[in-house]
Design an enzyme around this catalytic site. Sequence first.
Site, mmCIF file in Angstrom:
data_model
loop_
_atom_site.group_PDB
_atom_site.id
_atom_site.type_symbol
_atom_site.label_atom_id
_atom_site.label_comp_id
_atom_site.label_asym_id
_atom_site.label_seq_id
_atom_site.Cartn_x
_atom_site.Cartn_y
_atom_site.Cartn_z
ATOM 1 N N ASP A 191 -14.512 11.062 8.188
ATOM 2 C CA ASP A 191 -13.513 10.018 7.953
ATOM 3 C C ASP A 191 -12.142 10.689 8.016
ATOM 4 O O ASP A 191 -12.031 11.905 7.836
ATOM 5 C CB ASP A 191 -13.731 9.356 6.569
ATOM 6 C CG ASP A 191 -13.092 7.978 6.481
ATOM 7 O OD1 ASP A 191 -13.824 6.977 6.600
ATOM 8 O OD2 ASP A 191 -11.850 7.896 6.332
ATOM 9 N N ARG A 198 0.816 -1.223 0.000
ATOM 10 C CA ARG A 198 0.000 0.000 0.000
ATOM 11 C C ARG A 198 0.849 1.272 0.000
ATOM 12 O O ARG A 198 0.434 2.291 -0.530
ATOM 13 C CB ARG A 198 -0.934 0.005 1.209
ATOM 14 C CG ARG A 198 -2.045 -1.031 1.038
ATOM 15 C CD ARG A 198 -3.279 -0.667 1.807
ATOM 16 N NE ARG A 198 -4.289 -1.686 1.610
ATOM 17 C CZ ARG A 198 -5.312 -1.887 2.412
ATOM 18 N NH1 ARG A 198 -5.469 -1.136 3.490
ATOM 19 N NH2 ARG A 198 -6.196 -2.830 2.167
HETATM 20 C C1 LIG Z 1 -13.883 -0.365 6.718
HETATM 21 S S1 LIG Z 1 -14.322 1.331 6.575
HETATM 22 C C2 LIG Z 1 -15.928 1.316 7.345
HETATM 23 C C3 LIG Z 1 -16.966 2.093 6.563
HETATM 24 C C4 LIG Z 1 -18.389 2.039 7.128
HETATM 25 N N1 LIG Z 1 -18.444 2.543 8.473
HETATM 26 C C5 LIG Z 1 -18.971 0.645 7.051
HETATM 27 O O1 LIG Z 1 -19.041 -0.037 8.061
HETATM 28 O O2 LIG Z 1 -19.346 0.220 5.945
HETATM 29 C C6 LIG Z 1 -13.297 2.090 7.840
HETATM 30 C C7 LIG Z 1 -13.079 3.585 7.622
HETATM 31 O O3 LIG Z 1 -12.425 4.112 8.781
HETATM 32 C C8 LIG Z 1 -11.581 5.164 8.357
HETATM 33 N N2 LIG Z 1 -10.587 5.443 9.422
HETATM 34 C C9 LIG Z 1 -9.443 4.788 9.702
HETATM 35 N N3 LIG Z 1 -8.826 5.344 10.761
HETATM 36 C C10 LIG Z 1 -9.602 6.383 11.167
HETATM 37 C C11 LIG Z 1 -9.505 7.347 12.210
HETATM 38 N N4 LIG Z 1 -8.476 7.342 13.062
HETATM 39 N N5 LIG Z 1 -10.462 8.295 12.304
HETATM 40 C C12 LIG Z 1 -11.515 8.315 11.435
HETATM 41 N N6 LIG Z 1 -11.666 7.427 10.438
HETATM 42 C C13 LIG Z 1 -10.729 6.462 10.303
HETATM 43 C C14 LIG Z 1 -10.985 4.643 7.057
HETATM 44 O O4 LIG Z 1 -10.482 5.681 6.248
HETATM 45 C C15 LIG Z 1 -12.176 3.904 6.443
HETATM 46 O O5 LIG Z 1 -12.865 4.716 5.525
#
Ligand SMILES: C[S@@+](CC[C@H](N)C(=O)[O-])C[C@H]1O[C@@H](n2cnc3c(N)ncnc32)[C@H](O)[C@@H]1O
Length: 295
Positions: free
Chosen positions: A162, A52
């Site tokens: 996000d 990545r």
């Molecule tokens: C797997 S996705 C989940 C999306 C949605 N909530 C769902 O369940 O379908 C996880 C998201 O968390 C975000 N993320 C990761 N670390 C984070 C942080 N410290 N604060 C906010 N968002 C974060 C990532 O960019 C990603 O878009």
Amino acid sequence: MTSPTVAGKRGSILDDSRLTITDNEFRQLRQFIQDHTGIALSEHKQALVCSRLSKRLRHHGLQHYSDYYVLLVERDPGGMELIAMINAITTHKTEFFREQHHFLFLKEVVFPSYQKNPNREKPFRLWSAATSSGEEAYSLAMTALEAMPSFNEKNINILATDIDTDVLSHAANGIYTQSLATQIPEALLHRYFLKGQESNEGKILVKPLLKSLVHFHRLNLLDNPWPMHNKFDVIFCRNLLIYFDKATQSDMFRRMAGALRPGGYLMLGHSEAIHGMNEVFHAVGHSTYQLRGKS
Ligand SMILES: C[S@@+](CC[C@H](N)C(=O)[O-])C[C@H]1O[C@@H](n2cnc3c(N)ncnc32)[C@H](O)[C@@H]1O
């Protein structure tokens, strides 16, 4: 192609670009990622970090992950590379109406009781924390409009945040490939989406009415304090906390309790749960928690 790791030796992990990462480089970057995002990557994620972040190394013309680490720590005063690194490392899997039981719970329990409550605070406030590319937030908006047809952007407010700026701009554009239409019930697809034309041929576009309910902003959940002042009726924080360590998860649950109105709800992902906060939250469904206190 990825080869198995050999401790400490460069050349242990290969990706298509022939860049390699040593165990030490992986440990340094893993700690850096955890400090800045909360994401605690396990030992076996070495190949994932290598692949990545390889595009970031290529972008800077670097051969070694140790040089990239130095760039992040010492030569990134504006934090632009930190943002690019986070955008490259995060996982964004999501869907419209993913884990449907939460949307049913909103429709059958939360919205009806809110409408019946004469003392309800307005607007109804939802927060989709870790929203990814917007599918979750727009699913919330459709569910709210369907359950409360007389409501509009003045009485339903959805904050969608996000850490990743790329997914947020995708979300704010509200343009999705036609293949995702199968995730959306037919009637809602017709009511809330347009068929893309010309340069958007083969896409579906979120209608302005739906967009007007949702406000996308970048927020790292590790930031403390969070910039929001008004409390929420419902928080969706799904499929992120699983990547955090236990201490950070507990901290998030406490802070989310503080961001909810009494009687408000916290929805987690299918493999996430709150442990040992019985005096604060009680479970009211699968990965569905209600903050104690009268609404
Ligand atoms: C797997 S996705 C989940 C999306 C949605 N909530 C769902 O369940 O379908 C996880 C998201 O968390 C975000 N993320 C990761 N670390 C984070 C942080 N410290 N604060 C906010 N968002 C974060 C990532 O960019 C990603 O878009």
